[in-house]
Design an enzyme around this catalytic site. Structure first.
Site, PDB file in Angstrom:
ATOM      1  N   CYS A  53      17.663   0.356   9.977  1.00  0.00           N
ATOM      2  CA  CYS A  53      17.938   0.582   8.557  1.00  0.00           C
ATOM      3  C   CYS A  53      19.066   1.612   8.390  1.00  0.00           C
ATOM      4  O   CYS A  53      18.961   2.753   8.863  1.00  0.00           O
ATOM      5  CB  CYS A  53      16.662   1.051   7.869  1.00  0.00           C
ATOM      6  SG  CYS A  53      16.895   1.916   6.315  1.00  0.00           S
ATOM      7  N   CYS A  56      18.071   4.787   6.599  1.00  0.00           N
ATOM      8  CA  CYS A  56      17.238   5.629   7.468  1.00  0.00           C
ATOM      9  C   CYS A  56      18.120   6.450   8.410  1.00  0.00           C
ATOM     10  O   CYS A  56      17.847   7.641   8.652  1.00  0.00           O
ATOM     11  CB  CYS A  56      16.271   4.776   8.286  1.00  0.00           C
ATOM     12  SG  CYS A  56      15.178   3.748   7.284  1.00  0.00           S
ATOM     13  N   CYS A 180      -6.658   0.281  -0.356  1.00  0.00           N
ATOM     14  CA  CYS A 180      -7.069  -1.095  -0.677  1.00  0.00           C
ATOM     15  C   CYS A 180      -7.415  -1.232  -2.163  1.00  0.00           C
ATOM     16  O   CYS A 180      -8.297  -0.537  -2.671  1.00  0.00           O
ATOM     17  CB  CYS A 180      -8.259  -1.468   0.207  1.00  0.00           C
ATOM     18  SG  CYS A 180      -9.276  -2.814  -0.408  1.00  0.00           S
ATOM     19  N   CYS A 183     -10.970  -2.271  -2.917  1.00  0.00           N
ATOM     20  CA  CYS A 183     -11.904  -1.152  -2.693  1.00  0.00           C
ATOM     21  C   CYS A 183     -11.936  -0.235  -3.916  1.00  0.00           C
ATOM     22  O   CYS A 183     -13.003   0.247  -4.312  1.00  0.00           O
ATOM     23  CB  CYS A 183     -11.500  -0.346  -1.456  1.00  0.00           C
ATOM     24  SG  CYS A 183     -11.393  -1.314   0.065  1.00  0.00           S
TER      25      CYS A 183
END
Length: 434
Positions: A53, A56, A180, A183
């Site tokens: 990247c 990056c 999640c 969740c």
């Protein structure tokens, strides 16, 4: 030759990432992330990057400079998310570079939205550090939301065996991941269900939660592949997967089924004093009371046959968690009067709702079939009811418990007295002489 060298350097960076052991940036991976970041008390800034990247690569020197400036104050790390994509997926990384701040609640990191210069990174880190210290002064410790819920037991690698496997109770355990979405949707339902189940089962069925991203040993042991996963644990048995719905009512219904499957039938008690009646009727939604014929009318075998019918029905309806009581005809006349039994028609049965002071009488036969029909109607909200006489539980006499034997007639009992026996013989002699 220079071009070849440049390609080799690029290949080296691609293979080995943008950071090295000589940098102040901590290289993180699935093996050390939990230990270094999640279980740490320190504030962490973590970059998720890919070696190929361009953004990056541009960030790398600024990230290193910030790490050196913050050394000993704030931890700065980096994850090669191209190589360790499980960590990137765990924290919802969609692009590179992504920077996340792991503060008081390590399981719910914040996204860094600031500039990409070393100064901007340091400023953001110090602001986050101030916020963390302020929270600690105010008594906030972070951690999972489940840790704040007293009725959902937070389970870990350290306490799971002792708390769940060695327990005589039945456990429903959710394995979750903080990132999640499903969740997060389940959490309020699971929390509400835990409180209701605790009340209805008197703590005999418990709900727990495991953060599977932290306690990976447990997740691996039970083959957790997706989130949330719910398993049912009974002592000495293999866990089973919960396949039911994810609403509070679904969870409670399954918990109550587990409770009744694993609990003995409720105790059938004789009404010996006021405490027995009051406690049973006030602790349960309904108390089922039978008034059995006098022992002289049935003998021990007849009474035991009636009691056996009651025990069978108590077992059949144990999911309802009703209280079950009996008394002998004439022993509790005030109770009989308040229920309209009135000294005849034994055996009789009534179901009392002490909260509403309403009762219903068995009109059919005192048999398994007749009582089942009576209780089935009550359980679906049908059947005729009346107000308990006087609008309150009646006075109860204190009596001796039945000894399990046949009754003895008062006349025969008196004949066992030597003086009575002698007097009777005298009268018999007088009668015979006459």
């Amino acid at each position: 030759m220079a071009l070849l060298l440049l390609i080799m350097v690029g290949l080296f960076l691609y293979i080995h990432g943008l950071y090295s052991a000589s940098d102040d940036v901590v290289e993180l991976n699935p093996s050390n992330f939990n230990r270094e970041v999640i279980q740490s008390d320190s504030l962490w800034l973590v970059e998720f990057y890919a070696p190929w990247c361009g953004h990056c690569k541009n960030l790398a020197p600024e990230w290193k400079k910030a790490a050196t400036a913050l050394k000993g104050i704030v931890k700065v790390g980096a994850v090669d998310a191209d190589q360790h994509n499980s960590l990137g997926g765990q924290y919802g990384v969609r692009g590179f570079p992504s920077i996340k701040i792991f503060g008081a609640n390590k399981h719910k990191p914040e996204d860094y939205q600031g500039g990409r210069s070393s100064q901007a990174i340091v400023d953001a880190a110090l602001n986050a550090l101030r916020s963390l210290v302020k929270d600690r002064l105010g008594g906030k410790t972070g951690g999972t939301d489940y840790g704040k819920q007293k009725d959902v037991v937070e389970l870990t690698d350290d306490n799971f065996d002792r708390t769940v496997l060695d327990s005589d109770y039945v456990w429903m355990v959710e394995f979750f991941a903080p990132w999640c979405g499903h969740c997060k949707n389940l959490e309020p339902e699971w929390t509400a269900a835990a409180t209701e189940v605790k009340e209805q089962t008197k703590g005999k069925v418990k709900l727990g939660a495991v953060d599977a991203t932290v306690h990976q040993g447990l997740a691996s042991r039970y083959g957790i592949r997706g989130f949330p996963t719910i398993k049912v644990f009974r002592k000495g048995e293999e866990p089973e997967d919960y396949q039911g719905g994810r609403t509070r009512s679904d969870i409670v219904a399954r918990a109550m089924g587990l409770y009744s499957d694993n609990s003995p039938p409720p105790e059938l008690q004789e009404i010996l004093n006021e405490d027995v009646l009051k406690k049973t009727c006030e602790d349960y939604q309904l108390c089922i009371i039978s008034v059995l014929p006098h022992i002289l009318d049935t003998g021990a075998s007849g009474r035991n046959s009636y009691l056996e019918v009651m025990r069978m029905m108590a077992d059949k309806y144990k999911k309802k968690t009703w209280g079950w009581l009996w008394t002998e005809a004439g022993a509790q006349m005030d109770l009989e009067s308040s229920l309209g039994i009135g000294g005849f028609g034994y055996p009789a049965m009534a179901a009392i709702n002490a909260r509403k002071m309403k009762f219903a009488l068995l009109r059919g036969s005192f048999s398994e079939t007749g009582i089942h029909e009576f209780l089935r109607e009550l359980s679906v909200g049908r059947g005729s009811t009346a107000t308990v006489g006087g609008g309150a539980l009646p006075k109860i006499n204190t009596v001796e418990p039945w000894d399990g034997k046949d009754g003895v007639s008062p006349v025969l009992h008196d004949l066992s007295n030597p003086e009575t026996d002698l007097l009777l013989k005298k009268h018999l002699n007088i009668f015979c002489k006459a």
